[in-house]
Design a protein around this motif. Structure first.
Motif, PDB file in Angstrom:
ATOM      1  N   LEU A  70       0.829  -1.209   0.000  1.00 20.84           N
ATOM      2  CA  LEU A  70       0.000   0.000   0.000  1.00 20.84           C
ATOM      3  C   LEU A  70       0.864   1.260   0.000  1.00 20.84           C
ATOM      4  N   GLU A  71       1.960   1.251   0.758  1.00 16.02           N
ATOM      5  CA  GLU A  71       2.850   2.416   0.811  1.00 16.02           C
ATOM      6  C   GLU A  71       3.541   2.661  -0.528  1.00 16.02           C
ATOM      7  N   HIS A  72       3.999   1.595  -1.173  1.00 14.06           N
ATOM      8  CA  HIS A  72       4.749   1.751  -2.422  1.00 14.06           C
ATOM      9  C   HIS A  72       3.872   1.971  -3.654  1.00 14.06           C
ATOM     10  N   TYR A  73       2.726   1.301  -3.702  1.00 13.41           N
ATOM     11  CA  TYR A  73       1.914   1.317  -4.924  1.00 13.41           C
ATOM     12  C   TYR A  73       0.550   1.980  -4.745  1.00 13.41           C
ATOM     13  N   GLY A  74       0.070   2.067  -3.511  1.00 14.19           N
ATOM     14  CA  GLY A  74      -1.248   2.628  -3.250  1.00 14.19           C
ATOM     15  C   GLY A  74      -2.329   1.567  -3.247  1.00 14.19           C
ATOM     16  N   VAL A 110      -5.059   1.639  -4.948  1.00 12.19           N
ATOM     17  CA  VAL A 110      -5.524   1.421  -6.318  1.00 12.19           C
ATOM     18  C   VAL A 110      -4.302   1.089  -7.167  1.00 12.19           C
ATOM     19  N   SER A 111      -3.998  -0.200  -7.221  1.00 10.26           N
ATOM     20  CA  SER A 111      -2.839  -0.669  -7.977  1.00 10.26           C
ATOM     21  C   SER A 111      -3.026  -2.140  -8.302  1.00 10.26           C
ATOM     22  N   PRO A 112      -2.408  -2.594  -9.381  1.00 11.67           N
ATOM     23  CA  PRO A 112      -2.458  -4.030  -9.687  1.00 11.67           C
ATOM     24  C   PRO A 112      -1.881  -4.876  -8.552  1.00 11.67           C
ATOM     25  N   GLN A 113      -0.855  -4.354  -7.896  1.00 15.24           N
ATOM     26  CA  GLN A 113      -0.213  -5.100  -6.807  1.00 15.24           C
ATOM     27  C   GLN A 113      -1.192  -5.320  -5.654  1.00 15.24           C
ATOM     28  N   THR A 114      -1.932  -4.276  -5.291  1.00 14.31           N
ATOM     29  CA  THR A 114      -2.908  -4.402  -4.209  1.00 14.31           C
ATOM     30  C   THR A 114      -4.049  -5.327  -4.627  1.00 14.31           C
ATOM     31  N   ALA A 115      -4.535  -5.194  -5.859  1.00 15.01           N
ATOM     32  CA  ALA A 115      -5.601  -6.072  -6.342  1.00 15.01           C
ATOM     33  C   ALA A 115      -5.164  -7.537  -6.269  1.00 15.01           C
ATOM     34  N   ARG A 116      -3.920  -7.807  -6.644  1.00 15.45           N
ATOM     35  CA  ARG A 116      -3.384  -9.179  -6.592  1.00 15.45           C
ATOM     36  C   ARG A 116      -3.375  -9.709  -5.159  1.00 15.45           C
ATOM     37  N   GLU A 117      -2.872  -8.916  -4.235  1.00 10.22           N
ATOM     38  CA  GLU A 117      -2.822  -9.365  -2.842  1.00 10.22           C
ATOM     39  C   GLU A 117      -4.223  -9.523  -2.263  1.00 10.22           C
ATOM     40  N   MET A 118      -5.158  -8.694  -2.708  1.00 10.07           N
ATOM     41  CA  MET A 118      -6.540  -8.804  -2.238  1.00 10.07           C
ATOM     42  C   MET A 118      -7.158 -10.137  -2.659  1.00 10.07           C
TER      43      MET A 118
END
Length: 169
Positions: free
Chosen positions: A72-76, A78-86
């Protein structure tokens, strides 16, 4: 997008999940449970819908889905990275075999130059499978953006199920 269209897509998702013997889990942020509502509007969905996580805040994403605070700190949010972890967190915290996540900026506030209002990130995954991702920029007002996000999430589930189902030649 009209609600009967979402109902039709969700109904189609249910038919495919029943045929595949799979359960679905959802992880939502900007849609605030609308995806879960669309799915549970279908009679009999308890046979193919395990649960939904509504993780609007960053704290909820971390606590309920295991999204890393560093992501969340690095990408926010709203990011593909957060969507993936979700989506991976939702699968790990449910009995489902297929999952979808949605995180975005529905507006009218919250947009930036690099992430304007209408930016929505999706991730779909099967347990022990690949994660499929998509980022879209949807037009319209808050309701239109959220409705398009729900439709896209449902359509993505159908695509994953169609790819996962062996075709008979």
């Amino acid at each position: 997008m009209e609600s009967h269209h979402l109902y039709d897509i969700a109904s189609n998702v249910g038919i495919h999940l029943v045929e595949s013997g799979l359960m679905l889990v959802t992880a939502e942020s900007c849609t605030g449970g609308w995806l879960g509502q669309a799915v549970t509007a279908i009679s009999g969905s308890s046979s193919w819908y395990d649960r939904g996580f509504i993780t609007y805040s960053n704290a909820a994403k971390c606590e309920m889905l295991g999204v890393q605070s560093t992501t969340l700190e690095h990408y926010g949010a709203v990011s593909p990275q957060t969507a993936r972890e979700m989506v991976l967190g939702a699968l790990n915290r449910s009995h489902a075999q297929i999952g979808v996540s949605i995180t975005g900026i529905a507006g009218p506030e919250g947009g930036t130059a690099t992430k304007p209002v209408g930016t929505v990130c999706f991730a779909w995954a099967m347990k022990q499978g690949n994660v499929h991702q998509l980022t879209r920029l949807f037009p319209g007002d808050r309701d239109e953006i959220r409705s398009l996000a729900v439709a896209t999430a449902l359509q993505g589930i159908l695509e994953i199920l169609n790819d996962a189902t062996p075709s008979i030649a």
